[in-house]
Scaffold this motif. Structure first.
Motif, PDB file in Angstrom:
ATOM      1  N   PHE A 128       1.157  -0.966   0.474  1.00 58.17           N
ATOM      2  CA  PHE A 128      -0.124  -0.200  -0.290  1.00 58.17           C
ATOM      3  C   PHE A 128       0.918   1.130  -0.476  1.00 58.17           C
ATOM      4  O   PHE A 128       0.834   2.339  -0.401  1.00 58.17           O
ATOM      5  CB  PHE A 128      -0.503  -0.142   1.426  1.00 58.17           C
ATOM      6  N   ALA A 129       1.743   1.390   1.128  1.00 57.38           N
ATOM      7  CA  ALA A 129       2.510   2.543   0.912  1.00 57.38           C
ATOM      8  C   ALA A 129       3.450   2.967   0.058  1.00 57.38           C
ATOM      9  O   ALA A 129       3.789   3.772  -1.169  1.00 57.38           O
ATOM     10  CB  ALA A 129       3.656   2.364   2.417  1.00 57.38           C
ATOM     11  N   PHE A 130       4.375   1.212  -0.397  1.00 52.46           N
ATOM     12  CA  PHE A 130       5.144   1.524  -1.528  1.00 52.46           C
ATOM     13  C   PHE A 130       4.706   1.777  -3.192  1.00 52.46           C
ATOM     14  O   PHE A 130       5.098   2.750  -3.183  1.00 52.46           O
ATOM     15  CB  PHE A 130       6.349   0.597  -1.106  1.00 52.46           C
ATOM     16  N   GLY A 148      -1.493  17.933  -3.459  1.00 48.51           N
ATOM     17  CA  GLY A 148      -2.178  16.616  -2.660  1.00 48.51           C
ATOM     18  C   GLY A 148      -1.184  15.330  -2.432  1.00 48.51           C
ATOM     19  O   GLY A 148      -1.951  14.417  -2.146  1.00 48.51           O
ATOM     20  N   MET A 149       0.281  15.153  -3.284  1.00 42.68           N
ATOM     21  CA  MET A 149       1.357  14.192  -3.051  1.00 42.68           C
ATOM     22  C   MET A 149       2.218  14.431  -1.634  1.00 42.68           C
ATOM     23  O   MET A 149       2.011  13.572  -1.272  1.00 42.68           O
ATOM     24  CB  MET A 149       2.650  14.467  -3.984  1.00 42.68           C
ATOM     25  N   SER A 150       2.251  15.521  -0.913  1.00 46.26           N
ATOM     26  CA  SER A 150       2.590  15.742   0.055  1.00 46.26           C
ATOM     27  C   SER A 150       1.156  14.803   1.435  1.00 46.26           C
ATOM     28  O   SER A 150       1.821  14.438   2.370  1.00 46.26           O
ATOM     29  CB  SER A 150       2.552  17.109   0.890  1.00 46.26           C
ATOM     30  N   THR A 151       0.277  15.698   0.899  1.00 48.77           N
ATOM     31  CA  THR A 151      -0.804  14.378   1.863  1.00 48.77           C
ATOM     32  C   THR A 151      -1.122  13.389   1.830  1.00 48.77           C
ATOM     33  O   THR A 151      -1.145  12.605   2.427  1.00 48.77           O
ATOM     34  CB  THR A 151      -2.387  15.257   1.539  1.00 48.77           C
ATOM     35  N   ALA A 152      -1.129  12.961   0.301  1.00 48.69           N
ATOM     36  CA  ALA A 152      -0.651  11.310   0.217  1.00 48.69           C
ATOM     37  C   ALA A 152       0.603  10.562   0.780  1.00 48.69           C
ATOM     38  O   ALA A 152      -0.066   9.586   1.424  1.00 48.69           O
ATOM     39  CB  ALA A 152      -1.066  10.902  -1.563  1.00 48.69           C
ATOM     40  N   PHE A 153       1.890  11.105   0.730  1.00 49.09           N
ATOM     41  CA  PHE A 153       2.859  10.751   1.293  1.00 49.09           C
ATOM     42  C   PHE A 153       2.994  10.433   3.445  1.00 49.09           C
ATOM     43  O   PHE A 153       2.895   9.449   3.495  1.00 49.09           O
ATOM     44  CB  PHE A 153       3.905  11.592   0.791  1.00 49.09           C
ATOM     45  N   MET A 154       1.758  11.426   3.967  1.00 50.46           N
ATOM     46  CA  MET A 154       1.176  11.487   4.951  1.00 50.46           C
ATOM     47  C   MET A 154       1.035  10.383   5.745  1.00 50.46           C
ATOM     48  O   MET A 154       1.152   9.690   6.286  1.00 50.46           O
ATOM     49  CB  MET A 154       0.673  12.874   5.438  1.00 50.46           C
ATOM     50  N   VAL A 155      -0.134  10.176   4.639  1.00 45.50           N
ATOM     51  CA  VAL A 155      -1.306   8.483   4.247  1.00 45.50           C
ATOM     52  C   VAL A 155      -0.088   7.593   4.333  1.00 45.50           C
ATOM     53  O   VAL A 155      -0.494   6.617   4.921  1.00 45.50           O
ATOM     54  CB  VAL A 155      -2.924   8.834   4.078  1.00 45.50           C
ATOM     55  N   ALA A 156       0.977   7.670   3.526  1.00 50.56           N
ATOM     56  CA  ALA A 156       0.715   7.029   3.223  1.00 50.56           C
ATOM     57  C   ALA A 156       1.954   5.930   4.259  1.00 50.56           C
ATOM     58  O   ALA A 156       2.621   5.097   5.282  1.00 50.56           O
ATOM     59  CB  ALA A 156       1.964   6.509   2.061  1.00 50.56           C
TER      60      ALA A 156
END
Length: 536
Positions: free
Chosen positions: A299-301, A499-507
Motif C-alpha cells: 500500500f505504502a510503497f 496533494g502528493m504531500s498529503t498522500a505521502f502523509m497517509v502512506a
C-alpha cells in the motif's frame, strides 16, 4: 479431510520433518535453484512497471483509446491477482518445478506474441495471458526455494529473491525508457523471449521437483470459482473507483459483491475435503500478521511510487530514463539491503528487522511529504534511499513469515497468498492515495487559481484542469501567452505537490500501522519441514 487436519498433519507425521537427501550435481543445488528461479521472477517483476513507459508509444502506434491503453495494464493486473492463489495450489498438487517451467514458457511466448501484435485488442489479450502465466511462476518460485533450502539458509535465499523483485520493479522504468526511446515499444516485450529461454534451459537442468507427503490430491473447484470472482470484484472496484467515483453505485456494488463472495468462500472452505485455502492456516498469528504486513507495505510503497514517477517527469520535466536514474538510490538500497536483511533475520529473527524496516519506510514517507517543486536531487536521493533500505527487510521478512509458518504441502498456497496480498495492497494504495490526491486538488485548485489572478474557469473547465493536475500536467492551451502559461504551470505544480504531500502523509501513517503489525511476527514454525539439504 478437513482444513484443520490438512494443516496439522505436517506436525504429526515424522516422515515430513526429515530433510531430503543431499543434492548431487547441478539438479537441486540450492544456490543454482535460486539463480534459476530469479531469472524467471525477474521477467514478471519487470513487467509490473516497464510496460507503463511503453503505453504512450503503443497508443500512438496502434491508434488505441485511453480506455484500451488502461486495459493493457488492468488486464495484466487482474489476471495476475485473480490467479495467484489457485496457481500456488496447482504447484502444491502437480509440483512447483512443472508449474514454474510452464509459467516461464507461457510468459515468454505471450510476451513475444504482444510484440508481434498489430492491434490493441491482441495486445490486451496476450497481456491477460501474461498475467495468468506469471501467476503460475511466482508462487512456484517460492515453493521451490522453501523445499530446496535448509531452514538456516532460507532467509538469505528469500533476501536475494526479494532483491531481484525490488530491483526489477524499480528498474523497470529505466530499462523501459531506454528500449522505447532507442529501439521500439515492441522491444519491451521481445526482451522477455531470450530471458525466458535462458530461464527454461536453466530450469530443465537445475530445478528438482519436491513433493510433500501430504500434498493435495484433488481440487476445490467451487472454491477456485468463488475466490476468483471475489478477487476480481475487489481489484476491479479498486481499479475503476477513481473513474466511477468512490460513492458511485457501481463501485459500492462491486465492493459489496467482493465482501459477500469472500464470506461465502470462507464458509465453503470449512466443508470441503481438500480446501483451496485451509482456514486453519490463519490460526497462525505470525502468518496472518505477515499477510497483513505485506499488504500494508505494498500500500505504502506502490501507492507512493505511483506519484513519484509523475512528480519526476511532469513537475521536474525529466525524461523517463532520467526519472528512472533518479530512483537508483531506491533500487540500490533494495539490492544492498535485501541480502543483508536475510542475514539479520536469520540471526535475530524477523520481528526486529521488520519493525525497523517499517519505521524507516514511515520516516521516508514523511520525508517525501516535504518534497516541493524546487527540491534537488540530493534531498530526493536521501528519502528514496531510506525508503529502499526500509522496504528490503519487509519484503524478505514478511515473505519468510508467510511461507515459513505454512506447512510444506501448502507452500505454494502460501506463496500465492504472499503475492496476492502484495497485489491487493498495491491496488488499494494506488486507489486510496489517488483518491486523496483528487480530493486535495479539488479542494485547493479553485483557490490557487484565483490567487494567481488567472481567468475564472467554468465547472467543466475546472474538472478538466483537475484531471490533468492530478498527474502533475499543467492544463495549458497552445495559444496562451508565455506569462499565463508560467502562472498556470506554477499553480498546477504547487497544487499537485500539495496533494502528493498529503498522500505521502497517509502512506507514512499506514507504514506506522504496519510497524505495529510487525511486532506480531516471528520465525517460521514450519521452516524445518522439508528443509532441503543440498551442498551449500
Amino acid at each position: 479431510m478437513t482444513s484443520q487436519t490438512t494443516v496439522e498433519k505436517a506436525s504429526r507425521e515424522p516422515q515430513d520433518t526429515l530433510p531430503p537427501a543431499p543434492a548431487k550435481g547441478l539438479r537441486g543445488h540450492p544456490w543454482l535453484t535460486l539463480f534459476s528461479v530469479a531469472i524467471g521472477v525477474m521477467m514478471v517483476a519487470l513487467d509490473g512497471t516497464i510496460v507503463a513507459i511503453a503505453n504512450p508509444a503503443i497508443q500512438q502506434d496502434l491508434g488505441a483509446s485511453l480506455a484500451q491503453v488502461q486495459w493493457i495494464t488492468n488486464g495484466y493486473m487482474l489476471a495476475l491477482a485473480v490467479s495467484l492463489i489457485t496457481a500456488g495450489k496447482l504447484g502444491d498438487r502437480f509440483g512447483h518445478r512443472q508449474t514454474f517451467l510452464i509459467g516461464v514458457v507461457g510468459f515468454a511466448a505471450a510476451s513475444g506474441a504482444i510484440g508481434l501484435s498489430s492491434s490493441v485488442a491482441l495486445v490486451i489479450t496476450f497481456r491477460v495471458l501474461q498475467g495468468l502465466f506469471g501467476a503460475l511462476l511466482m508462487p512456484a518460485a517460492l515453493g521451490l526455494l522453501r523445499a530446496t533450502f535448509p531452514a538456516e539458509k532460507l532467509n538469505m535465499a528469500i533476501g536475494i529473491w526479494g532483491m531481484v523483485i525490488g530491483a526489477s520493479t524499480a528498474g523497470g522504468p529505466i530499462l523501459g525508457g531506454v528500449l522505447v526511446e532507442h529501439v521500439s515499444w515492441q522491444s519491451v516485450f521481445f526482451i522477455n523471449v531470450p530471458v525466458g529461454v535462458v530461464a527454461l534451459l536453466l530450469g530443465v537442468v537445475i530445478l528438482k521437483d519436491h513433493r510433500a507427503e501430504n500434498a493435495p490430491r484433488s481440487f476445490d473447484i467451487g472454491g477456485i470459482v468463488l475466490l476468483s470472482q471475489a478477487m476480481f470484484c475487489l481489484i476491479w472496484a479498486l481499479i475503476k473507483g477513481a473513474e466511477w467515483g468512490w460513492g458511485d453505485f457501481k463501485t459500492i456494488a462491486f465492493l459489496m459483491a467482493a465482501v459477500g463472495l469472500f464470506a461465502v468462500f470462507a464458509f465453503s472452505q470449512k466443508n470441503v475435503r481438500e480446501p483451496l485455502i485451509p482456514l486453519a492456516m490463519f490460526r497462525s498469528v505470525p502468518l496472518s500478521a505477515g499477510v497483513v504486513l505485506m499488504a500494508l507495505m505494498a500500500f505504502a510503497f506502490l501507492g507512493g511510487l505511483f506519484f513519484v514517477t509523475f512528480y519526476l517527469q511532469n513537475v521536474h520535466g525529466m525524461k523517463a530514463v532520467d526519472a528512472g536514474l533518479h530512483l537508483l538510490p531506491l533500487t540500490g538500497m533494495m539490492i544492498v539491503g535485501s541480502p543483508l536483511a536475510g542475514v539479520l533475520i536469520t540471526k535475530f529473527g524477523p520481528r526486529v528487522p521488520l519493525v525497523g524496516g517499517m519505521v524507516c519506510t514511515a520516516v521516508a514517507m514523511f520525508g517525501m511529504s516535504q518534497l516541493d517543486t524546487g527540491t534537488g536531487t540530493a534531498t530526493m536521493s536521501v528519502w528514496f534511499g531510506l525508503l529502499g533500505l526500509g522496504l528490503a527487510p519487509v519484503m524478505v521478512g514478511a515473505t519468510e513469515v508467510i511461507v515459513g509458518n505454512a506447512p510444506m504441502e501448502l507452500s505454494g498456497v502460501a506463496g500465492g497468498l504472499q503475492q496476492a496480498s502484495m497485489q491487493v495492497g498495491g491496488s488499494l494504495g494506488t486507489a486510496v492515495l489517488g483518491a486523496v490526491m483528487a480530493s486535495q486538488v479539488d479542494s485547493h485548485l479553485a483557490g490557487n487559481w484565483a490567487d494567481a489572478k488567472l481567468p475564472p474557469l467554468s465547472p467543466q473547465q475546472l474538472d478538466q484542469a483537475s484531471s490533468a493536475i492530478e498527474v502533475g500536467i499543467p492544463p495549458v492551451g497552445p495559444d496562451l501567452p508565455a506569462p499565463v502559461v508560467e502562472k498556470i504551470t506554477n499553480v498546477a505544480h504547487d497544487t499537485f505537490v500539495s496533494g502528493m504531500s498529503t498522500a505521502f502523509m497517509v502512506a507514512g501513517i499506514v507504514a506506522v500501522i504496519a510497524a505495529l503489525v510487525a511486532t506480531l511476527t516471528k520465525r517460521g514454525e514450519n521452516a524445518e519441514v522439508g528443509a532441503g539439504a543440498g551442498h551449500i
